[in-house]
Design a protein around this motif. Structure first.
Motif, PDB file in Angstrom:
ATOM      1  N   THR A 108       1.136  -2.967   5.723  1.00  0.00           N
ATOM      2  CA  THR A 108       2.750  -3.456   6.188  1.00  0.00           C
ATOM      3  C   THR A 108       3.579  -2.007   6.105  1.00  0.00           C
ATOM      4  OG1 THR A 108       2.596  -5.402   5.184  1.00  0.00           O
ATOM      5  CG2 THR A 108       4.688  -4.785   5.748  1.00  0.00           C
ATOM      6  N   ASP A 127       2.612  -8.860   9.571  1.00  0.00           N
ATOM      7  CA  ASP A 127       2.582  -8.325   8.092  1.00  0.00           C
ATOM      8  C   ASP A 127       1.029  -7.918   8.017  1.00  0.00           C
ATOM      9  OD1 ASP A 127       0.888 -10.540   7.700  1.00  0.00           O
ATOM     10  OD2 ASP A 127       2.282 -11.681   6.724  1.00  0.00           O
ATOM     11  N   SER A 128       0.644  -7.194   6.950  1.00  0.00           N
ATOM     12  CA  SER A 128      -0.379  -6.585   7.062  1.00  0.00           C
ATOM     13  C   SER A 128      -1.772  -7.596   7.184  1.00  0.00           C
ATOM     14  CB  SER A 128      -0.842  -5.944   5.712  1.00  0.00           C
ATOM     15  OG  SER A 128      -0.574  -6.683   4.743  1.00  0.00           O
TER      16      SER A 128
ATOM     17  N   LEU B 156       7.510 -10.519   5.331  1.00  0.00           N
ATOM     18  CA  LEU B 156       6.340 -10.772   5.268  1.00  0.00           C
ATOM     19  C   LEU B 156       6.080 -12.493   5.076  1.00  0.00           C
ATOM     20  CD1 LEU B 156       4.959  -8.496   2.290  1.00  0.00           C
ATOM     21  CD2 LEU B 156       5.123  -8.121   4.921  1.00  0.00           C
ATOM     22  N   CYS B 161       4.525  -8.101  -1.134  1.00  0.00           N
ATOM     23  CA  CYS B 161       3.980  -6.944  -0.869  1.00  0.00           C
ATOM     24  C   CYS B 161       3.634  -6.317  -2.437  1.00  0.00           C
ATOM     25  CB  CYS B 161       4.904  -5.861  -0.109  1.00  0.00           C
ATOM     26  SG  CYS B 161       6.153  -5.205  -0.846  1.00  0.00           S
TER      27      CYS B 161
END
Lengths: 307, 222
Positions: A108, A127-128, B156, B161
């Motif tokens: 991210t 997102d990642s 997200l 995160c």
């Protein structure tokens, strides 16, 4: 083999893999990348090239990857979703593959507030984990997000990061599981200073069967000084530097602190090698790449397998 | 509601200095709740402007008025009799109010006295919290009624995160980690299982990314 990544071959063959990080310069001098590449050459299976880390403008990761590739390195393209939307990310993946890049680490990215462009628009279109799935779907299904077919899909070895030290603690392994489920082939962890917490995290991952499904490379960053240890403990998001490590660094004279930091890194690598479920080590020597060979030599990992 | 903050008097002066008569118009809805542009704040700004001009030996005509809602024509028309007597209107409405006034009073300069910030709630007296980005496709049902699009600094969709620490966001310790809140809520509800599923990329076409949005309903039209 899913890809023709060298890193995949190393891991598949059961070797303890070694990767290192190379930060591109804050400018357009290819020579800086070449010098760093030279320091690492022959000592690592693959080199991660960071993508504007800490949200600071640097040479494009893809450009630096190609410079390293041309030197004979196996680059790992780090890609953050902070700066590019899904059109740009997917386009860059095509381009990267066309230029010979075979590994991508999906992130991210640090928030733009940490860097030198604080007024920037944070994109975060994906997102990642969604990026992991995107790269995986390109390879396995030959499709873009939304399902459109790709003429010649890139076949990348897909990586993701894991931070065992962030909160909520119980959630960390769930997030790892989501990354594996989304299609991560390898994981590179946040740098480890709290070995107990790291071991617990890997034990949880083992219990969930994750270490069988994904290759986990343990992150190691040598500390240069007690000041750096304190800075990382208090100022860097998502880091866990225990009091004992800070005291150990501060307990030796200033001139000897760099040696002590390297010693700690060596001990960390020796320790993680003994942990069941760890497939390799990822050395992030921040602007200190010249010390990577001696760290790897000290643990007998400096000779890389021919695969 | 829409949350806003008043601009400082210097910036407002910079916009209104060229006029010799100014109609200061508040809005008694959202921006009254956040104490930025309601009746009270309208009177205060009018007074502050008069003092500020007097200090420069100027004495423009300043008239204060406040509408129940500055974004609805029926209310906007209530100041129609005052508008011709003034060269410009200084609005204490949100961005929507300013633009609605400009649409109705097409030949008048309309100037914003507020910075419009976000859609949010009054969390406690004197504290307003952003909690909706108006993405056009509400997902709150899946996230324990805490919005990841709004409350996570990186928007997200698949969990916190690596920068979440003790319930705080890496961006600023003054920001609660949205994902910690989501997890806490779902834990309380016994619905943590909702989070193990992969959440695919968001369809942003229903958000402002699809261009300025507009709702038209035939059943509501005259």
């Amino acid at each position: 083999m899913k890809t023709d990544s060298r890193l995949e071959r190393v891991l598949q063959a059961g070797h303890f893999a070694v990767t290192a990080e190379c930060g591109p310069p804050k400018g357009s001098d290819a020579g800086v990348v070449e010098r760093k590449g030279k320091l690492l050459f022959g000592y690592v299976d693959a080199v991660n090239v960071t993508d504007n880390q800490a949200a600071t403008v640097r040479m494009a990761s893809l450009a630096a990857c190609v410079i390293l590739k041309n030197m004979g390195h196996e680059p790992i393209l780090q890609m953050t979703t902070r700066d590019r939307n899904r059109i740009a990310l997917q386009s860059d993946l095509f381009g990267a593959y066309a230029l010979g890049i075979r590994n991508v680490l999906c992130l991210t990215g640090d928030h733009q507030v940490f860097g030198n462009q604080k007024e920037a628009l944070g994109v975060f279109d994906l997102d990642s984990i969604q990026l992991v799935r995107t790269v995986r779907d390109m390879r396995e299904d030959g499709t873009l997000i939304g399902g459109a077919d790709i003429e010649s899909p890139p076949k990348m070895f897909v990586g993701a990061a894991a931070n065992p030290f962030a909160d909520p603690a119980a959630w960390r392994v769930v997030r790892l599981a989501k990354k594996v489920q989304a299609g991560a082939d390898f994981i590179q962890t946040q740098c480890i200073y709290n070995m107990q917490r790291f071991s617990n995290f890997i034990a949880q991952a083992r219990d969930m069967g994750l270490t069988e499904r994904v290759s986990i490379l343990a992150g190691v960053t040598p500390l240069k000084s007690a000041g750096m240890a304190k800075h990382m403990a208090t100022k860097v998001a998502g880091m866990d530097v225990p009091e004992a490590i800070i005291n150990r660094m501060a307990g030796v004279p200033k001139k000897k602190q760099a040696d002590e930091g390297i010693k700690i890194a060596v001990e960390t690598i020796q320790h993680v090698r003994e942990i069941k479920g760890i497939a390799g080590v990822h050395v992030m020597a921040i602007e200190w790449e010249e010390h990577v060979p001696e760290i790897l030599s000290a643990v007998g990992l400096d000779k890389r397998p021919k695969v | 509601m829409v949350v806003a903050e008043r601009k400082n008097i210097e910036e407002i002066r910079g916009m209104v200095d060229r006029y010799s008569s100014i109609l200061v118009v508040g809005c008694d809805s959202c921006v009254a709740e956040c104490a930025a542009g309601g009746h009270r704040e309208t009177m205060l700004l009018g007074a502050a402007l008069k003092i500020s001009f007097q200090q420069d030996s100027r004495n423009p005509r300043i008239t204060e008025a406040c509408l129940d809602r500055q974004c609805v024509d029926d209310f906007i028309e209530q100041i129609a009799h005052l508008v011709p007597e003034h060269e410009a209107i200084l609005s204490l409405g949100c961005g929507a109010g300013v633009q609605a006034l400009a649409r109705v009073y097409g030949d008048k300069p309309i100037l914003p006295a507020l910075d419009t910030l976000f859609i949010g709630e009054t969390e406690m007296r004197g504290v307003w919290q952003e909690n909706c980005l108006g993405c056009g496709k509400c997902k709150l049902g899946y996230f324990g009624a805490v919005c990841p699009v709004t409350r996570c600094s990186k928007r997200l969709m698949n969990g916190p995160c690596g920068g979440s620490k003790e319930g705080r966001c890496e961006v600023n310790p003054g920001i609660s980690c949205g994902w910690q809140m989501i997890i806490n809520r779902l834990e309380t509800l016994g619905e943590l299982d909702r989070l193990s599923e992969y959440v695919p990329p968001v369809d942003w076409s229903t958000s402002h990314s699809g261009g300025p949005r507009r709702v038209e309903r035939e059943d509501q039209k005259p």
